[in-house]
Design an enzyme around this catalytic site. Sequence first.
Site, mmCIF file in Angstrom:
data_model
loop_
_atom_site.group_PDB
_atom_site.id
_atom_site.type_symbol
_atom_site.label_atom_id
_atom_site.label_comp_id
_atom_site.label_asym_id
_atom_site.label_seq_id
_atom_site.Cartn_x
_atom_site.Cartn_y
_atom_site.Cartn_z
ATOM 1 N N ASP A 38 0.836 -1.208 0.000
ATOM 2 C CA ASP A 38 0.000 0.000 0.000
ATOM 3 C C ASP A 38 0.873 1.261 0.000
ATOM 4 O O ASP A 38 1.991 1.249 0.511
ATOM 5 C CB ASP A 38 -0.907 -0.040 1.239
ATOM 6 C CG ASP A 38 -2.091 0.904 1.115
ATOM 7 O OD1 ASP A 38 -2.292 1.485 0.031
ATOM 8 O OD2 ASP A 38 -2.818 1.062 2.108
ATOM 9 N N ASN A 86 -10.788 -3.174 -6.088
ATOM 10 C CA ASN A 86 -9.996 -2.206 -6.875
ATOM 11 C C ASN A 86 -10.621 -1.886 -8.241
ATOM 12 O O ASN A 86 -10.222 -0.928 -8.899
ATOM 13 C CB ASN A 86 -8.552 -2.688 -7.066
ATOM 14 C CG ASN A 86 -7.709 -2.594 -5.818
ATOM 15 O OD1 ASN A 86 -6.774 -3.354 -5.617
ATOM 16 N ND2 ASN A 86 -8.023 -1.638 -4.943
HETATM 17 C C1 FPP Z 1 -2.290 0.110 -3.200
HETATM 18 O O1 FPP Z 1 -1.733 1.389 -3.183
HETATM 19 C C2 FPP Z 1 -1.676 -0.627 -4.278
HETATM 20 C C3 FPP Z 1 -2.354 -1.268 -5.282
HETATM 21 C C4 FPP Z 1 -3.812 -1.303 -5.368
HETATM 22 C C5 FPP Z 1 -1.640 -1.929 -6.361
HETATM 23 C C6 FPP Z 1 -0.421 -2.669 -5.940
HETATM 24 C C7 FPP Z 1 0.358 -3.025 -7.126
HETATM 25 C C8 FPP Z 1 1.691 -2.973 -7.205
HETATM 26 C C9 FPP Z 1 2.571 -2.622 -6.078
HETATM 27 C C10 FPP Z 1 2.390 -3.350 -8.432
HETATM 28 C C11 FPP Z 1 2.163 -4.808 -8.652
HETATM 29 C C12 FPP Z 1 3.126 -5.379 -9.520
HETATM 30 C C13 FPP Z 1 2.945 -6.558 -10.128
HETATM 31 C C14 FPP Z 1 4.092 -7.189 -10.738
HETATM 32 C C15 FPP Z 1 1.646 -7.219 -10.228
HETATM 33 P P1 FPP Z 1 -2.677 2.623 -3.412
HETATM 34 O O2 FPP Z 1 -2.765 2.908 -4.856
HETATM 35 O O3 FPP Z 1 -3.998 2.367 -2.761
HETATM 36 O O4 FPP Z 1 -1.898 3.753 -2.656
HETATM 37 P P2 FPP Z 1 -2.547 4.958 -1.851
HETATM 38 O O5 FPP Z 1 -3.310 4.346 -0.707
HETATM 39 O O6 FPP Z 1 -1.349 5.720 -1.408
HETATM 40 O O7 FPP Z 1 -3.413 5.718 -2.803
#
Ligand code: FPP
Length: 264
Positions: A38, A86
Amino acid sequence: MLEKLLRKKNVVSDHSIANRISGIQNRHIPAHVAIIMDGNGRWAKQRNLPRVAGHHEGMKTVRKITRIANDIGIKVLTLYAFSTENWKRPKLEIDFLMKLPGEFLSTYLPELIEQNVKVEMIGNIDMLPRHTKQAIQKAMEDTVNNTGMTLNFAMNYGSRLEITESVKAIAKLVESGSISSEDINESLIETHLMTKHLPEPDLLIRTSGEVRLSNFMLWQLAYAELSFTDVYWPDFDEVCMLNAIEEFQLRNRRFGNVEGEGNA
Ligand code: FPP
């Protein structure tokens, strides 16, 4: 092997990291580590970058953490890459997230194969775009016989849906007369979860300062040790991973009992 890797990939130039890995290996290594990755969006915002830049940087962290987890001797690393919730995000962001497995695997699959890593996935693969599905399926096929760490992506995964599906499947068994309701027990439920072939997570890490489970492995995490860090996922590095595991090794896991063996 580790020394070779350090030199070749310049992964961890600091020898204290190699020493810390050896220390960890002298104690109880968590068999299964699950991570809620996250903070990508906030990492990007801090830098005035679009959210997707944070996801892209987060992909590089996946590479780093996979490598060190494998070096440590962790058997399964489950990464929450996309939840069933998501899909509510803006289309542009979803499209980007759906391209990341393809980019990650086309770049790093040879390296994963060299490291003997086996790629797996939990979640509903059928609802993923064709290119995402194909990239994951190819990686799973190409690594099916690997015997090192399992890198398990939770993609389009939701724990409540997983449990609901398992309840439905069990209800059908009762309906057809194959089992009676008296036969339903915890291990029967476990054998209907997507993680049926995996040990349950010993350690859950969530980055970015959020302190919740967000519909991730609710059944499987019943006795996991929880580790929360304020570090955003793109900044989560080898040292952060070692910190989390060393902290885990100091915990005294009692599994409901009164006296624990600890993790040493
Ligand atoms: C949450 O952070 C993250 C996600 C929903 C996506 C996670 C994906 C990756 C780290 C890349 C994955 C890579 C592969 C190879 C599949 P957020 O967007 O909710 O962050 P925020 O809470 O700061 O907005």
